[in-house]
Design an enzyme around this catalytic site. Structure first.
Site, PDB file in Angstrom:
ATOM      1  CG  ASP A 174      12.722  11.768   3.178  1.00  0.00           C
ATOM      2  OD1 ASP A 174      13.360  11.337   4.154  1.00  0.00           O
ATOM      3  OD2 ASP A 174      12.585  11.135   2.121  1.00  0.00           O
TER       4      ASP A 174
ATOM      5  CB  CYS B 156      -7.277  -3.951  10.957  1.00  0.00           C
ATOM      6  SG  CYS B 156      -6.936  -4.016   9.187  1.00  0.00           S
TER       7      CYS B 156
ATOM      8  CB  CYS C 129       1.387  -2.124   3.698  1.00  0.00           C
ATOM      9  SG  CYS C 129       2.508  -0.714   3.532  1.00  0.00           S
TER      10      CYS C 129
END
Length: 359
Positions: A134, A192, A245
């Protein structure tokens, strides 16, 4: 040189250095650059201008380093052991910090480990290397997906069958023509939609499509201005990032606790009280977040987020007193959120008279 044997050694060395999975891919990212272009064109990057500025480099790893022919993708698990995030989320008096940020800043750990892995490979096989986590315009999830580390789920995170999604990714670019790993193939989310449905701010505009301008992680970390008032109630007590989430994802029943002590929570931030954190002055903030990813939001952003959390907290006279006492000591940006929180607390305590009652 037997490159297959070298890959076996790379996996073994990676495990010794704390990595939980290693995969190898080439630089062809398939449809991912087009997906990035559509996401940017839709304005879903919000104010993260650097995403567009370096889009061409993200799309083509060999443009970042022209000698690159392979990418070694690495996974390092970060979930704290014995953690109970749902209990914190359900307690409106406590501050929820995304679990990746509870310990040491991953940039300070993962990238140096990757550099050490690259050094071991170079000593054995020569070649050229550059390590990232990152820390450069790299499509990390796309590379990891193609390297067989996992697949990109509907929540835009990389998912693994045996590790869920509570992990960091890093890469080593190399000019060695190492044998390639096979990707997982089709994603394994099926029908899902738990991650899409649970998002407090409805930030998902579709599977694998996230509007950052509505995402709590963006609003509490990357966003530097006023948090839209309409979204503030949905933030609840989330003061740095959001894991909703991930917490509802069925694959995270397979997530692994970290092997790294540096990723264990520091300063009790896994379940600290909102009021306690709001009392921190800047010196305390800098001391308690030294070496932490929380530094990214800055002290002003930290207070702004906490003010929203206190506005969403259960009505309490002590909370109202604290907000009123701190109101003049904070910046204009933070004060706007403090005033909102005061109004919410007063309403919860029975209207405008709540302030007098609090005294």
């Amino acid at each position: 040189m037997d490159l297959h044997a070298l890959v076996d050694d790379i996996r073994s060395w990676g495990r010794e250095l704390g990595f939980d999975a290693i995969g190898i891919t080439d630089t062809d990212l398939g449809e991912h650059p087009a997906h990035l272009e559509r996401w940017l064109a839709a304005g879903h990057a919000a104010e993260m201008d650097w995403m567009a500025r370096h889009a061409a480099l993200r799309a083509r790893p060999e443009r970042l380093e022209p000698w690159t022919v392979r990418v070694i993708s690495a996974r390092m698990d970060y979930r704290p052991p014995d953690d109970d995030p749902l209990t914190v989320l359900e307690d409106g008096t406590r501050a929820y910090v995304s679990r990746y940020a509870l310990g040491r800043d991953y940039h300070k750990l993962v990238r140096p480990r990757l550099a050490r892995l690259a050094e071991r490979i170079e000593a054995r096989a020569g070649g050229r290397y550059r390590a990232f986590t990152d820390s450069a315009p790299v499509l990390e999830k796309a590379l990891a997906e193609k390297a067989g580390i996992g697949w990109i789920g509907k929540n835009t995170l990389l998912l693994s069958r045996d590790a869920g999604s509570f992990f960091f990714l890093g890469e080593i670019f190399t000019d060695l023509p190492l044998p390639l790993d096979e990707p997982h193939g089709d994603e394994h989310c099926g029908s899902c939609s738990a991650c899409l449905d649970v998002c407090p701010t409805n930030a998902f505009v579709g599977p694998r499509q996230l509007d950052a301008s509505r995402c709590i992680a963006y609003l509490t970390i990357e966003h530097r201005g006023v948090i839209p008032e309409a979204l503030r109630p949905a933030l609840g007590n989330r003061v740095f990032g959001c894991d909703d989430c991930q917490l509802v994802c069925p694959w995270n029943k397979f997530s692994k606790a970290t092997r790294e002590d540096d990723f264990h929570p520091r300063h009790g931030l896994e379940a600290a009280e909102l009021r306690t954190l709001f009392l921190w002055d800047e010196a305390t903030f800098l001391e308690r977040t030294a070496g932490s990813a929380i530094r990214r939001t800055g002290y002003e952003g930290w207070l702004r987020n906490l003010a929203v959390g206190l506005g969403n907290a259960p009505p309490d006279a002590a909370t109202l007193r604290l907000l009123e006492a701190r109101r003049e000591a904070v910046s204009a940006l933070v004060r706007e959120h403090v005033d909102w929180a005061i109004a919410r607390q007063r309403a919860g305590l029975g209207g405008s008279g709540g302030s007098e009652h609090a005294r």
